[in-house]
Design a protein around this motif. Structure first.
Motif, PDB file in Angstrom:
ATOM      1  N   LYS A 113     -64.551   2.063 -85.851  1.00 25.68           N
ATOM      2  CA  LYS A 113     -65.420   3.229 -86.026  1.00 25.68           C
ATOM      3  C   LYS A 113     -65.093   4.321 -84.999  1.00 25.68           C
ATOM      4  CE  LYS A 113     -69.274   0.883 -88.220  1.00 25.68           C
ATOM      5  NZ  LYS A 113     -68.819   1.207 -89.533  1.00 25.68           N
ATOM      6  N   ARG A 116     -61.951   6.128 -86.142  1.00 25.32           N
ATOM      7  CA  ARG A 116     -62.207   7.006 -87.278  1.00 25.32           C
ATOM      8  C   ARG A 116     -63.129   8.166 -86.908  1.00 25.32           C
ATOM      9  NH1 ARG A 116     -64.911   4.549 -91.537  1.00 25.32           N
ATOM     10  NH2 ARG A 116     -64.442   6.384 -92.750  1.00 25.32           N
ATOM     11  N   GLY A 117     -63.711   8.129 -85.713  1.00 30.74           N
ATOM     12  CA  GLY A 117     -64.584   9.195 -85.257  1.00 30.74           C
ATOM     13  C   GLY A 117     -65.979   9.156 -85.856  1.00 30.74           C
ATOM     14  N   VAL A 118     -66.416   7.978 -86.292  1.00 26.31           N
ATOM     15  CA  VAL A 118     -67.722   7.877 -86.933  1.00 26.31           C
ATOM     16  C   VAL A 118     -68.694   6.992 -86.141  1.00 26.31           C
ATOM     17  CG1 VAL A 118     -66.795   8.296 -89.246  1.00 26.31           C
ATOM     18  CG2 VAL A 118     -66.982   5.946 -88.399  1.00 26.31           C
ATOM     19  N   LEU A 119     -68.316   6.593 -84.947  1.00 27.10           N
ATOM     20  CA  LEU A 119     -69.149   5.671 -84.179  1.00 27.10           C
ATOM     21  C   LEU A 119     -70.505   6.279 -83.830  1.00 27.10           C
ATOM     22  CD1 LEU A 119     -69.448   2.929 -82.797  1.00 27.10           C
ATOM     23  CD2 LEU A 119     -68.468   3.948 -80.738  1.00 27.10           C
ATOM     24  N   GLY A 121     -72.238   8.784 -85.222  1.00 24.08           N
ATOM     25  CA  GLY A 121     -73.078   8.962 -86.408  1.00 24.08           C
ATOM     26  C   GLY A 121     -73.580   7.640 -86.949  1.00 24.08           C
ATOM     27  N   TRP A 122     -72.713   6.632 -86.961  1.00 20.46           N
ATOM     28  CA  TRP A 122     -73.104   5.304 -87.429  1.00 20.46           C
ATOM     29  C   TRP A 122     -74.183   4.703 -86.523  1.00 20.46           C
ATOM     30  CZ3 TRP A 122     -72.516   0.622 -84.854  1.00 20.46           C
ATOM     31  CH2 TRP A 122     -72.828  -0.508 -85.604  1.00 20.46           C
ATOM     32  N   LYS A 124     -76.308   6.276 -84.588  1.00 20.85           N
ATOM     33  CA  LYS A 124     -77.552   7.029 -84.756  1.00 20.85           C
ATOM     34  C   LYS A 124     -78.275   6.577 -86.026  1.00 20.85           C
ATOM     35  CE  LYS A 124     -79.216  11.744 -85.351  1.00 20.85           C
ATOM     36  NZ  LYS A 124     -78.820  13.151 -85.503  1.00 20.85           N
ATOM     37  N   THR A 125     -77.543   6.453 -87.121  1.00 15.38           N
ATOM     38  CA  THR A 125     -78.130   5.999 -88.383  1.00 15.38           C
ATOM     39  C   THR A 125     -78.687   4.588 -88.250  1.00 15.38           C
ATOM     40  OG1 THR A 125     -76.560   7.380 -89.584  1.00 15.38           O
ATOM     41  CG2 THR A 125     -77.667   5.651 -90.836  1.00 15.38           C
ATOM     42  N   ASP A 158     -63.349   0.582 -92.495  1.00 14.04           N
ATOM     43  CA  ASP A 158     -63.904   0.023 -91.263  1.00 14.04           C
ATOM     44  C   ASP A 158     -64.462  -1.384 -91.462  1.00 14.04           C
ATOM     45  OD1 ASP A 158     -65.973   0.922 -92.795  1.00 14.04           O
ATOM     46  OD2 ASP A 158     -67.014   1.968 -91.198  1.00 14.04           O
TER      47      ASP A 158
END
Length: 182
Positions: A113, A116-119, A121-122, A124-125, A158
């Motif tokens: 994650k 991919r640069g989504v850590l 946001g993931w 937080k969600t 991921d």
């Protein structure tokens, strides 16, 4: 190296390298390798007089993964891999291996994650979903990604190959056991 360690090396560890490669690369666990590990573990347990332990380990591996597989949260290869490794490790050894595998899988997922640069946001969600579920009682608030049911649908990028994590955990346990013997 004793006969039991050599049998473990040849019957479990070497075939598990193929599982590691296939799962890490293609997200598939080959049934032939799983079957060879399972059968070698059960036959070996007969010769070492620990068949009940091997059967319990196999049942535990199957039992832990059956519900996640039924809800598409884990793959069938993970279930079969855990059951086969349970034949070699028994319930206690399998529990230790799964604990190590969960730590490895968590680290692997965080790294995927992060790359991919989504850590952020993931996370937080996930935290908002946990808050809504635990504090407010909202069902379905925690996002849980599922594995695609159809084999032609590619797995999400991921997705953590947990079979590979289990294999690494078994190798770690074997190395620790060798060090303990010295």
């Amino acid at each position: 190296m004793g006969a039991e360690q050599l049998a473990f090396l040849l019957g479990c560890l070497f075939p598990s390298l193929g599982i590691f490669y296939a799962d890490a690369r293609y997200r598939l666990v080959p049934d032939r390798l799983i079957l060879s590990i399972l059968l070698a573990g059960l036959v070996g347990s007969v010769y070492t007089h620990r068949l009940p332990d091997a059967l319990l380990g196999t049942a535990l591996g199957f039992g832990i993964f059956i519900l996640p597989c039924l809800f598409n949260l884990a793959g069938g290869g993970d279930l079969k891999c855990a059951a086969a490794l349970g034949a070699w490790l028994g319930p206690y050894g399998l529990t230790c291996a799964l604990f190590i595998a969960v730590l490895l899988g968590t680290a692997w997922g965080v790294i995927l994650k992060l790359r991919r640069g989504v850590l952020a946001g993931w996370a937080k969600t996930l935290l908002i979903g946990l808050y809504l579920r635990v504090i407010c009682g909202v069902k379905g608030a925690v996002p849980v990604p599922k594995i695609p049911e159809h084999p032609d649908v590619p797995t999400p990028p991921d997705t953590v190959p947990f079979g590979a994590c289990m294999v690494v955990a078994v190798w770690v346990l074997w190395g620790l056991n060798l060090l303990k013997g010295w």
